[in-house]
Write a protein that holds these residues in place. Sequence first.
Motif, PDB file in Angstrom:
ATOM      1  N   VAL A 111       0.871  -1.179   0.000  1.00  0.00           N
ATOM      2  CA  VAL A 111       0.000   0.000   0.000  1.00  0.00           C
ATOM      3  C   VAL A 111       0.902   1.221   0.000  1.00  0.00           C
ATOM      4  O   VAL A 111       1.719   1.395   0.903  1.00  0.00           O
ATOM      5  N   HIS A 154      -1.492  -1.512  -4.168  1.00  0.00           N
ATOM      6  CA  HIS A 154      -2.500  -0.459  -4.062  1.00  0.00           C
ATOM      7  C   HIS A 154      -1.822   0.896  -3.911  1.00  0.00           C
ATOM      8  O   HIS A 154      -1.117   1.133  -2.933  1.00  0.00           O
ATOM      9  N   ALA A 188      -6.158   4.563   2.694  1.00  0.00           N
ATOM     10  CA  ALA A 188      -4.992   3.682   2.593  1.00  0.00           C
ATOM     11  C   ALA A 188      -4.858   2.819   3.834  1.00  0.00           C
ATOM     12  O   ALA A 188      -4.557   1.616   3.745  1.00  0.00           O
TER      13      ALA A 188
END
Length: 202
Positions: free
Chosen positions: A64, A90, A113
């Motif tokens: 992430v 991501h 996030a």
Amino acid sequence: MSEDHARHAVKMAKKKAARDKIMSTKTGEKGLIIVHTGKGKGKSSAAFGMIFRCIAHDMQCAVVQFIKGGMDCGERNLITEHFADVCDFHTMGEGFTWETQDKARDIEMAQAAWAKAKELIRDENNRMVLLDEINIAMRYDYVDVNEVVAFLQAEKPPLTHVVLTGRNAKEELIEAADLVTEMELIKHPFRSGVKAQIGVEF
């Protein structure tokens, strides 16, 4: 064999015996909380090195990105184009906070996030989860460090490694971590007027 080589061989044999004795006591296995911080370059680079190790061992992992979403990133390109089946990637941030100049939006993106990070960490199939630049989000209190520490201590699966990168890691996180590395800045080309270089910085 010369006398010098013989002395060296004896010295190395003693070192090996001592090292083997120490290693025989290290039998535990656990998922680590790993922090890369400091002003020096290499925090994310080192973390991605571990992600690529996981990929090489066919271990499911995830990334992430909290901040660098607005920038091109070689690691992201390589992973999403070639290793998406092993590594879930991501990109959640939209750039550094001085670029976006929208605090409310930065907080919203950081919280999104963090929500994705929790989902990925809870998934026991992921052996490693990299939270890239989360320390910056915590520095500005876009994500609460106490919430992050409490979550990692309570909900991280026992064998999952979590890597948290970025400058200015908060003391609460450092205290909770198993492994902390501070990258020290000694010299950087940026100070000499050299811009970020493809393949080095991104």
